[in-house]
Design an enzyme around this catalytic site. Structure first.
Site, PDB file in Angstrom:
ATOM      1  N   HIS A  67      80.821 -39.318 -35.722  1.00  0.00           N
ATOM      2  CA  HIS A  67      81.695 -39.790 -36.814  1.00  0.00           C
ATOM      3  C   HIS A  67      81.621 -38.903 -38.049  1.00  0.00           C
ATOM      4  O   HIS A  67      82.426 -39.056 -38.963  1.00  0.00           O
ATOM      5  CB  HIS A  67      81.320 -41.227 -37.183  1.00  0.00           C
ATOM      6  CG  HIS A  67      81.701 -42.216 -36.117  1.00  0.00           C
ATOM      7  ND1 HIS A  67      82.848 -42.965 -36.182  1.00  0.00           N
ATOM      8  CD2 HIS A  67      81.116 -42.539 -34.941  1.00  0.00           C
ATOM      9  CE1 HIS A  67      82.940 -43.737 -35.103  1.00  0.00           C
ATOM     10  NE2 HIS A  67      81.896 -43.486 -34.334  1.00  0.00           N
ATOM     11  N   ASP A 101      83.360 -35.096 -45.648  1.00  0.00           N
ATOM     12  CA  ASP A 101      83.513 -36.392 -44.977  1.00  0.00           C
ATOM     13  C   ASP A 101      84.074 -36.159 -43.580  1.00  0.00           C
ATOM     14  O   ASP A 101      85.022 -35.388 -43.425  1.00  0.00           O
ATOM     15  CB  ASP A 101      84.507 -37.261 -45.771  1.00  0.00           C
ATOM     16  CG  ASP A 101      84.143 -38.733 -45.776  1.00  0.00           C
ATOM     17  OD1 ASP A 101      83.499 -39.178 -44.809  1.00  0.00           O
ATOM     18  OD2 ASP A 101      84.515 -39.428 -46.737  1.00  0.00           O
TER      19      ASP A 101
HETATM   20  P1  ADQ Z   1      81.924 -44.045 -43.998  1.00  0.00           P
HETATM   21  O1  ADQ Z   1      81.144 -42.900 -44.567  1.00  0.00           O
HETATM   22  O2  ADQ Z   1      81.367 -45.381 -44.243  1.00  0.00           O
HETATM   23  O3  ADQ Z   1      82.194 -43.839 -42.438  1.00  0.00           O
HETATM   24  P2  ADQ Z   1      84.908 -44.343 -44.492  1.00  0.00           P
HETATM   25  O4  ADQ Z   1      85.596 -43.672 -43.379  1.00  0.00           O
HETATM   26  O5  ADQ Z   1      85.566 -44.132 -45.808  1.00  0.00           O
HETATM   27  O6  ADQ Z   1      83.399 -43.887 -44.689  1.00  0.00           O
HETATM   28  O7  ADQ Z   1      84.880 -45.884 -44.170  1.00  0.00           O
HETATM   29  C1  ADQ Z   1      84.403 -46.808 -45.078  1.00  0.00           C
HETATM   30  C2  ADQ Z   1      84.914 -48.198 -44.703  1.00  0.00           C
HETATM   31  O8  ADQ Z   1      84.191 -49.127 -45.484  1.00  0.00           O
HETATM   32  C3  ADQ Z   1      86.391 -48.383 -45.014  1.00  0.00           C
HETATM   33  O9  ADQ Z   1      87.001 -49.115 -43.983  1.00  0.00           O
HETATM   34  C4  ADQ Z   1      86.383 -49.158 -46.319  1.00  0.00           C
HETATM   35  O10 ADQ Z   1      87.448 -50.062 -46.502  1.00  0.00           O
HETATM   36  C5  ADQ Z   1      85.099 -49.946 -46.205  1.00  0.00           C
HETATM   37  N1  ADQ Z   1      84.592 -50.204 -47.564  1.00  0.00           N
HETATM   38  C6  ADQ Z   1      84.238 -49.324 -48.493  1.00  0.00           C
HETATM   39  N2  ADQ Z   1      83.898 -49.955 -49.629  1.00  0.00           N
HETATM   40  C7  ADQ Z   1      84.077 -51.267 -49.423  1.00  0.00           C
HETATM   41  C8  ADQ Z   1      83.902 -52.435 -50.213  1.00  0.00           C
HETATM   42  N3  ADQ Z   1      83.486 -52.392 -51.472  1.00  0.00           N
HETATM   43  N4  ADQ Z   1      84.177 -53.618 -49.643  1.00  0.00           N
HETATM   44  C9  ADQ Z   1      84.592 -53.681 -48.361  1.00  0.00           C
HETATM   45  N5  ADQ Z   1      84.776 -52.619 -47.576  1.00  0.00           N
HETATM   46  C10 ADQ Z   1      84.513 -51.422 -48.092  1.00  0.00           C
HETATM   47  C11 ADQ Z   1      81.809 -42.867 -41.450  1.00  0.00           C
HETATM   48  C12 ADQ Z   1      82.139 -41.412 -41.786  1.00  0.00           C
HETATM   49  C13 ADQ Z   1      83.612 -41.264 -42.121  1.00  0.00           C
HETATM   50  C14 ADQ Z   1      84.470 -41.780 -40.964  1.00  0.00           C
HETATM   51  C15 ADQ Z   1      84.012 -43.184 -40.537  1.00  0.00           C
HETATM   52  C16 ADQ Z   1      84.702 -43.631 -39.244  1.00  0.00           C
HETATM   53  O11 ADQ Z   1      81.326 -40.965 -42.872  1.00  0.00           O
HETATM   54  O12 ADQ Z   1      83.947 -39.900 -42.390  1.00  0.00           O
HETATM   55  O13 ADQ Z   1      85.822 -41.847 -41.366  1.00  0.00           O
HETATM   56  O14 ADQ Z   1      82.607 -43.211 -40.291  1.00  0.00           O
HETATM   57  O15 ADQ Z   1      84.518 -42.698 -38.225  1.00  0.00           O
END
Ligand code: ADQ
Length: 465
Positions: A158, A366
């Site tokens: 990921h 990311d």
């Molecule tokens: P993350 O680093 O966690 O994931 P991201 O892809 O942005 O990053 O996903 C975060 C998720 O958490 C989103 O669905 C978002 O809505 C949720 N989230 C964030 N803040 C929140 C809050 N305050 N309340 C509720 N929900 C919240 C890792 C990798 C990424 C990759 C994903 C999936 O680092 O690059 O996109 O896995 O593969």
């Protein structure tokens, strides 16, 4: 149809199908895959046990079977807080400065991977497809092979894969990457990370790579491919039609009292570029005093990995920075940054995204970044906001109609905020439409179907070819 055995560090089954809880789209997507294929989701319970027994806690929840194990405190220290989050996470996000190498982290990581392999053995039947997730389990496929598992096993990473010149700073990097070549399929988020992996395999291991990106190494054959992950478009947009979203949108707009809203939503992690983002916003306020009081930044950042020192440091740094910026610019009726450290149900987040005129998504690095895609999916088609997106997020390769920025370049991000605020409605709609179509087309369902189909097509298993 083959059963699917999903293995990830944590197991999280949404409470009900289509429910818009706080879980991410990944949990929803994997749950749907498990319902369709039948099978088991296996991982760590998140709980500690004094002595590791390998006891599997099997549960059936909402049509999905889960199996979890508890880990010893030393396992959690060395494998999770240690090698996974102090060594691999920073290194794979190009942060050599934050990467800690401790011998016992490495041995703990291997020990826990072996524990997972032992515990998974009784769950795996001959025709099952085994799908392993992320950097916690790079050597797990190899451990399963060593225990006689001949099934097709795939890994999806990921997070980014670092350039070879960074990866070679990791002690025993060769041992780690060699162990990955026991998978049949390795999936990456983008072509960029895929190319870095192939470069390492060729240059450091002397592997041969075919034009179709099949790696040949010591009699083994591994397919490597990019599978950009998406959001659960159906679930997200359906949830966003409900009252919770409309209410959240109205509440945020009302509280902004006609000011333009910039939103950031990120796990509190140094890879997300929050400090640099706050600096760029500060620059915008300083350079545009006439517009400054007509804008607010809402930054939602729930804490994560709080036992790791670099996460405690970034939290402190952001608190200090918020204090300075608010102190320097605020007046009695206006505070420039609203900094919130908590999670929200996804339907509510959708409302905040919709209320925001600008989505500011500026990670330093990311794998993909799903927040950028959620922001696009949540917009009002008749009056969409503008996405400002880091060119260093995997999502930038798909969302090319965002305002793409270098998050390290404070002036450029500040100028992008100005450009977004001045953008005509026609241009906002044109850019948004192209991005919306991409988010809809390349959703999480397509991602998992593509991965599972490719894994299924890896017909040959070691010994048979
Ligand atoms: P993350 O680093 O966690 O994931 P991201 O892809 O942005 O990053 O996903 C975060 C998720 O958490 C989103 O669905 C978002 O809505 C949720 N989230 C964030 N803040 C929140 C809050 N305050 N309340 C509720 N929900 C919240 C890792 C990798 C990424 C990759 C994903 C999936 O680092 O690059 O996109 O896995 O593969």
């Amino acid at each position: 149809m083959s059963r699917l055995i999903v293995i990830s560090n944590r197991v999280s089954v949404p409470k009900a199908q289509g429910a818009a809880g706080a879980q991410g789209g990944l949990a929803v997507a994997l749950t749907a895959a498990l319902r369709e294929h039948k099978g088991i989701w296996f991982g760590w319970s998140g709980k500690e046990t004094e002595t590791f027994t390998g006891h599997l806690d099997m549960q059936r929840r909402d049509g999905v079977t889960t199996a979890t194990i508890d880990l010893e405190p030393q396992d959690i220290d060395e494998y999770y807080n240690g090698y996974a989050n102090r060594t691999l996470w920073p290194l794979f996000h190009y942060r050599i400065d934050l990467t800690e190498y401790e011998r016992h982290f490495g041995s703990g990581y291997e020990r826990v991977n072996e524990r997972f392999a032992d515990a998974a053995l009784p769950l795996i039947e001959p025709d099952d497809l085994v799908w392993v997730h992320d950097y916690h389990f790079l050597p797990l496929g190899s451990q399963l092979r060593a225990k006689g598992i001949k099934n097709r096993i795939g890994l999806f990473l990921h997070i980014p894969w670092p350039p070879t010149r960074l990866l070679v700073s990791l002690p025993y990097h060769e041992r780690l990457v060699r162990s990955m070549l026991d998978y049949d399929l390795i999936g990456f988020q983008t072509e960029e990370w895929l190319e870095s992996f192939l470069h390492y395999a060729e240059k450091e291991l002397g592997a041969k790579v075919d034009a179709d990106k099949t790696i040949h190494f010591e009699g083994r054959k591994v397919k490597a491919k990019a599978f950009p992950i998406g959001i659960d478009f159906e679930e997200f947009t359906t949830a966003a039609k409900g009252g919770l979203t409309a209410d959240a949108c109205d509440r945020l707009r009302a509280s902004a009292r006609g000011r333009k809203i910039v939103i950031g939503v990120d796990r509190l992690d140094y890879s997300k570029g929050l400090a640099e983002r706050f600096d760029a916003y500060d620059r915008f306020l300083t350079d545009n005093p006439d517009m400054a009081k007509d804008i607010i930044l809402l930054q939602i950042a729930p804490p994560s990995r709080e036992l790791v020192a670099s996460y405690q440091n970034i939290r402190e740094e952001l608190e200090t920075k918020t204090g300075h910026i608010n102190g320097a610019h605020a007046d009695v009726a206006w505070v420039p940054i609203r900094y919130v450290n908590r999670g929200y149900p996804r339907a509510e987040l959708a409302g905040f995204y919709r209320a925001a005129d600008i989505g500011l998504v500026t990670p330093l690095r990311d794998g993909m970044n799903l927040v950028a895609k959620e922001y696009v999916a949540a917009q009002d088609p008749e009056d969409p906001g503008v996405l400002i997106l880091s060119r260093f997020a995997g999502a930038a390769l798909q969302l090319t109609d965002a305002l793409l920025v270098n998050p390290h370049n404070t002036e450029q991000v500040s100028e992008a905020i100005g450009e977004a605020l001045a953008m005509s409605k026609a241009e906002r709609k044109r850019r948004w439409k192209a991005m919306f179509e991409s988010v809809q087309r390349e959703d999480v369902v397509k991602w998992r179907e593509d991965f599972v189909a490719e894994l299924f097509a890896c017909g040959t298993v070691p010994g048979e070819s």
